[in-house]
Design an enzyme around this catalytic site. Sequence first.
Site, PDB file in Angstrom:
ATOM      1  N   TRP A  99       0.822  -1.329  -0.067  1.00 33.71           N
ATOM      2  CA  TRP A  99      -0.104   0.023  -0.069  1.00 33.71           C
ATOM      3  C   TRP A  99       0.972   1.222   0.261  1.00 33.71           C
ATOM      4  CZ3 TRP A  99      -4.716  -0.779  -1.345  1.00 33.71           C
ATOM      5  CH2 TRP A  99      -5.421  -1.864  -1.096  1.00 33.71           C
ATOM      6  N   ASP A 166      -1.939   6.726   5.631  1.00 33.23           N
ATOM      7  CA  ASP A 166      -3.301   5.736   5.250  1.00 33.23           C
ATOM      8  C   ASP A 166      -3.771   5.049   6.428  1.00 33.23           C
ATOM      9  OD1 ASP A 166      -4.856   3.846   4.077  1.00 33.23           O
ATOM     10  OD2 ASP A 166      -3.411   3.243   2.291  1.00 33.23           O
ATOM     11  N   LYS A 190     -13.511  -0.927   5.568  1.00 38.19           N
ATOM     12  CA  LYS A 190     -13.058  -1.968   6.445  1.00 38.19           C
ATOM     13  C   LYS A 190     -14.015  -1.504   7.934  1.00 38.19           C
ATOM     14  CE  LYS A 190      -9.624  -3.092   3.751  1.00 38.19           C
ATOM     15  NZ  LYS A 190      -8.601  -2.115   2.812  1.00 38.19           N
TER      16      LYS A 190
HETATM   17  C1  LIG Z   1      -8.274  -1.746   1.924  1.00 38.82           C
HETATM   18  C2  LIG Z   1      -7.261  -0.579   1.961  1.00 38.82           C
HETATM   19  C3  LIG Z   1      -6.984   0.586   0.857  1.00 38.82           C
HETATM   20  C4  LIG Z   1      -8.223   0.438   0.026  1.00 38.82           C
HETATM   21  O1  LIG Z   1      -8.130   0.940  -1.170  1.00 38.82           O
HETATM   22  P1  LIG Z   1      -9.127   0.813  -2.255  1.00 38.82           P
HETATM   23  O2  LIG Z   1      -8.616   1.697  -3.306  1.00 38.82           O
HETATM   24  O3  LIG Z   1     -10.248   1.334  -1.546  1.00 38.82           O
HETATM   25  O4  LIG Z   1      -9.322  -0.555  -2.807  1.00 38.82           O
HETATM   26  C5  LIG Z   1      -6.051   1.236   1.033  1.00 38.82           C
HETATM   27  N1  LIG Z   1      -5.046   1.126   1.984  1.00 38.82           N
HETATM   28  C6  LIG Z   1      -4.898   0.225   2.865  1.00 38.82           C
HETATM   29  C7  LIG Z   1      -3.951  -0.013   3.717  1.00 38.82           C
HETATM   30  C8  LIG Z   1      -5.811  -0.835   2.801  1.00 38.82           C
HETATM   31  O5  LIG Z   1      -5.981  -1.878   3.629  1.00 38.82           O
END
Ligand SMILES: *Cc1c(COP(=O)(O)O)cnc(C)c1O
Length: 354
Positions: A99, A166, A190
């Site tokens: 991420w 994030d 979430k």
């Molecule tokens: C689930 C999640 C996202 C979500 O990203 P989307 O673009 O909404 O799919 C972002 N960052 C983290 C750490 C996540 O767990």
Amino acid sequence: MIHNFYAGPSIISAALLEEAATQIISRDELLSVIEISHRSKRFGDIVDELHHLTRELLALNDDHEVCYLQGGGRQQFFQIPQNFSQVFKTNYYVDTGNWANGAMKEARFFGNTEELASSKENGYRHIPNWKDDPEDAAYIYTCTNNTIYGTQFFETPKTNSHLVADMSSDLFGISRDFNAYGLFYAATQKNAGTAGACLVVVDKKMFNKPEGSVPTMIDYRTHINKKSLYNTPPVFAFVMSLLVLKWIKEKGGITYFDAANREKASLLYGELERNELFEPYANKEDRSVMNAVFTAKNEQIEKHFLDRAAKENIVGIKGHRNIGGFRASMYNALPIESVQVLVDVMQEFERTQG
Ligand SMILES: *Cc1c(COP(=O)(O)O)cnc(C)c1O
């Protein structure tokens, strides 16, 4: 009862789903809340309450502004650098997995971008430290909970720069000093509702570009000034987020879930340390309370264990493709009873396979 360990979209309390159904069908003045103008007073009240409750649950100070946007988490990957990159400054990223890494790649479109620290060399099993606080930072970007590798920041990094985070997979699930952040965001699927929206909180002190120098839809100030109603919002997602936030407050706020989530996590990690067949993935001190990632010491048994778990109505524990093995996501709505069922199955599996 189904034990829902999916990483996202994830479990929502059954009572809230019923409440949502009632609200969607219920026809105040013969119309459902999702088939009326988002400019109506009725919908406006929902958005006001959503903002108000968000501020209250996070205990935000007056410098922090709230907005709910579309585009999920990933839109923030580019929206943040597009708003805050500066010509003689650097966007710093703490690389703790997919991420954060994905966000760093997008930042390169908008300005000088550098990795401040990374835990890549050991497969992202820990939260890395960094020595010096950079002086030329436009911001320092972190991901507080690494949903894929199962690591989590438990301390807020100390820095004189703007801290960006994030928090998609741990917001509302763990206590933090939210006012210490320049910006943080969470896609709502979430702990904050269902998919379709992203909560963004920004400290006004972050803004340094003249209004009009960033495309209107991208400039956070547009959405802050219009109270998340600049254009047509994802109305159903807003309704769900409000329901979930009210439920969080009723239960006792973030403090309540912080304690409950730690209890669930210690039950599962305790078993993972004891059980001869499995091992937790992340280093002990950085193990996420939201997403427990683990593997079988003998890969051959993984399929059998998934089948065995499925028989007990355990769903969503197959690991992310990057790591394999298993991942048990234990978001706010997951009861400790579900974790106990998983632990029981692991113990029984050890007796019969071991
Ligand atoms: C689930 C999640 C996202 C979500 O990203 P989307 O673009 O909404 O799919 C972002 N960052 C983290 C750490 C996540 O767990």
